[in-house]
Enzyme design. Structure first.
Site, mmCIF file in Angstrom:
data_model
loop_
_atom_site.group_PDB
_atom_site.id
_atom_site.type_symbol
_atom_site.label_atom_id
_atom_site.label_comp_id
_atom_site.label_asym_id
_atom_site.label_seq_id
_atom_site.Cartn_x
_atom_site.Cartn_y
_atom_site.Cartn_z
ATOM 1 N N TYR A 141 0.827 -1.217 0.000
ATOM 2 C CA TYR A 141 0.000 0.000 0.000
ATOM 3 C C TYR A 141 0.860 1.265 0.000
ATOM 4 O O TYR A 141 0.420 2.311 -0.432
ATOM 5 C CB TYR A 141 -0.902 0.028 1.235
ATOM 6 C CG TYR A 141 -2.226 -0.680 1.092
ATOM 7 C CD1 TYR A 141 -2.299 -1.965 0.569
ATOM 8 C CD2 TYR A 141 -3.413 -0.067 1.492
ATOM 9 C CE1 TYR A 141 -3.521 -2.613 0.457
ATOM 10 C CE2 TYR A 141 -4.633 -0.712 1.379
ATOM 11 C CZ TYR A 141 -4.677 -1.989 0.864
ATOM 12 O OH TYR A 141 -5.887 -2.626 0.758
ATOM 13 N N LYS A 191 3.154 -15.636 2.079
ATOM 14 C CA LYS A 191 3.309 -16.329 0.793
ATOM 15 C C LYS A 191 4.797 -16.613 0.626
ATOM 16 O O LYS A 191 5.442 -16.203 -0.348
ATOM 17 C CB LYS A 191 2.740 -15.437 -0.331
ATOM 18 C CG LYS A 191 2.658 -16.101 -1.702
ATOM 19 C CD LYS A 191 1.618 -17.218 -1.792
ATOM 20 C CE LYS A 191 1.726 -17.932 -3.130
ATOM 21 N NZ LYS A 191 0.858 -19.124 -3.204
ATOM 22 N N ASP A 223 -3.052 -18.445 0.283
ATOM 23 C CA ASP A 223 -4.086 -19.109 -0.527
ATOM 24 C C ASP A 223 -4.783 -20.194 0.293
ATOM 25 O O ASP A 223 -6.010 -20.329 0.289
ATOM 26 C CB ASP A 223 -3.507 -19.665 -1.843
ATOM 27 C CG ASP A 223 -2.221 -20.466 -1.657
ATOM 28 O OD1 ASP A 223 -1.661 -20.478 -0.549
ATOM 29 O OD2 ASP A 223 -1.775 -21.083 -2.650
ATOM 30 N N ASP A 247 -6.315 -7.163 4.093
ATOM 31 C CA ASP A 247 -7.463 -6.486 3.472
ATOM 32 C C ASP A 247 -8.380 -7.523 2.836
ATOM 33 O O ASP A 247 -9.591 -7.521 3.030
ATOM 34 C CB ASP A 247 -6.958 -5.489 2.421
ATOM 35 C CG ASP A 247 -8.109 -4.788 1.719
ATOM 36 O OD1 ASP A 247 -9.042 -4.340 2.417
ATOM 37 O OD2 ASP A 247 -8.089 -4.719 0.470
ATOM 38 N N ASP A 251 -12.331 -9.211 4.381
ATOM 39 C CA ASP A 251 -13.643 -9.192 3.716
ATOM 40 C C ASP A 251 -14.226 -10.593 3.685
ATOM 41 O O ASP A 251 -15.425 -10.792 3.869
ATOM 42 C CB ASP A 251 -13.535 -8.674 2.272
ATOM 43 C CG ASP A 251 -13.770 -7.168 2.171
ATOM 44 O OD1 ASP A 251 -13.445 -6.451 3.146
ATOM 45 O OD2 ASP A 251 -14.272 -6.713 1.130
HETATM 46 C C1 IPM Z 1 -10.341 -1.332 4.210
HETATM 47 C C2 IPM Z 1 -10.588 -0.656 2.901
HETATM 48 C C3 IPM Z 1 -9.409 0.258 2.595
HETATM 49 C C4 IPM Z 1 -8.161 -0.596 2.525
HETATM 50 C C5 IPM Z 1 -9.563 1.105 1.310
HETATM 51 C C6 IPM Z 1 -10.831 1.930 1.336
HETATM 52 C C7 IPM Z 1 -8.366 1.977 1.095
HETATM 53 O O1 IPM Z 1 -10.805 -1.589 1.896
HETATM 54 O O2 IPM Z 1 -10.172 -0.628 5.227
HETATM 55 O O3 IPM Z 1 -10.350 -2.562 4.271
HETATM 56 O O4 IPM Z 1 -7.889 -1.226 1.498
HETATM 57 O O5 IPM Z 1 -7.442 -0.631 3.525
HETATM 58 MN MN MN Z 2 -10.901 -3.645 2.619
#
Ligand code: IPM
Ligand code: MN
Length: 361
Positions: A141, A191, A223, A247, A251
């Protein structure tokens, strides 16, 4: 206690869910006899519109002044084709770096009341209780060089995944400290079969683990981890990983809990002289422009972030527990938004906030 909190509602549903989080923050502060001072700032797309930049200097100053920052969400479709420097997300990366909040804690819990909302079979997801510790201020990032050069067939893009030993050490210690208060297991995700970056990660994690003899450490390739999260999520206690892997995996973890709208997060950095952590608190979900302004977004991720704010930035464990308990009561009563309610009348965003306040009493 004096609580000075900066709010950054941001874009899309960020404003709606932050309003409910603030309602709960005010209510709980009042109930427990704390003096709450709130300031508000601009971050993300709304900041680009009003000031031309996603992370204005005024917001930076407010964040450095406050004891803790409560954020909503950033991101608007109109900036989808803008260069990285002019995107709302850049504001979020900027404030994370400014505050030095290197450890992002994302708890994933399967609430019994939401078991039917999970895409996994009940017997797989029941009892899931893990915390993802995502490194937040390093890796791909932020690494340089980065950018796009050349045109047409000559076009070339580069990003750099970089970690230093101290960056890995501090987030690893955070993961082990958390594990020592939980089920005493750390799963470090990398990884290392392909990336040098991950080889250093694994080496440093092993070295730091020697400081914590009672805690089990396993290494898992990213993975395989993605697969294990849906095959056997109960096996995880503390999941430690670098920025981009975290990240993505968080999710995936979020839907195990029934809805991404449920997940809170705490991003913490150095300890202040009084022992409390510098912190930025935000739901894991994004700005969801498709449902913005309709009073139907789930505010529980934002409200859970208020509980984390009490806990980490003020050391107020009773207040944190009261918010978490109230959220569970609301889930059990079924006063929840449409993402958690496939049938029947869903509650609105504000009704959920009100219900949480009522349950706090
Ligand atoms: C998160 C979001 C952020 C990230 C984006 C909005 C920059 O997806 O906090 O998970 O990737 O960190
Ligand atoms: Mn995110």
């Amino acid at each position: 206690m004096d609580l000075h909190v900066l709010t950054l509602p941001g874009d899309g549903i960020g404003t709606e869910v932050t309003a409910e989080a603030v309602r709960v923050l005010r209510h709980a502060a009042n109930k427990f006899g704390h003096k709450l001072t709130l300031t508000e700032g601009l971050l993300g797309g709304v900041a680009i519109h009003k000031t031309g930049t996603p992370f204005p200097a005024a917001t930076e100053a407010l964040a450095l002044e406050a004891d803790a920052t409560l954020m909503g969400a950033v991101g608007l479709p109109e900036f989808d084709n803008a260069p990285p420097e002019r995107r709302p997300e850049k504001g979020l990366l900027g404030i994370r770096k400014t505050l030095g909040v290197y450890a992002n804690l994302r708890p994933v819990r399967a609430y019994e009341a939401l078991i039917e909302s999970s895409p996994l079979k009940n017997h797989l997801v029941r009892g899931t209780d893990m915390i993802i510790v995502r490194e937040l201020t390093g890796g791909i990032y932020y690494g340089t060089p980065r950018g796009i050069t050349g045109e047409g067939a000559e076009a070339r893009a580069v990003n750099t995944m970089t970690y230093t030993r101290p960056e890995i050490e501090r987030v690893t210690r955070m993961a082990f400290e958390l594990a020592s208060k939980r089920r005493r297991k750390v799963s470090s995700v990398d990884k290392s079969n392909v990336l040098e970056n991950s080889q250093l990660w694994r080496k440093v994690v092993v070295e730091i683990s020697a400081e914590y003899p009672g805690i089990e450490l396993e290494h898992i390739l990213v993975d395989n981890c993605a697969m294990q999260l849906v095959l056997n999520p109960r096996r995880f206690d503390v999941v430690l990983t670098e920025n981009m892997f975290g990240d993505i995996l968080s999710d995936e973890g979020a839907v195990l809990a029934g809805s991404i709208g449920m997940l809170p997060s705490a991003s913490i950095g150095a300890r202040r002289p009084n022992g409390a952590w510098v912190g930025l608190y935000e739901p894991v979900h994004g700005s969801a422009p498709d449902i913005a302004g309709q009073n139907k977004a789930n505010p529980l991720g934002a409200i859970g972030s208020v509980a984390a704010l009490f806990e980490y930035s003020f050391g107020l464990l009773e207040e944190a527990a009261a918010v978490n308990k109230a959220m569970e009561a609301v889930l059990n009563n079924g006063r929840v938004t449409a993402d958690l309610k496939p049938s029947g009348t869903p509650a609105t965003t504000s009704q959920v906030g009100e219900a949480v306040c009522e349950a706090i009493g």
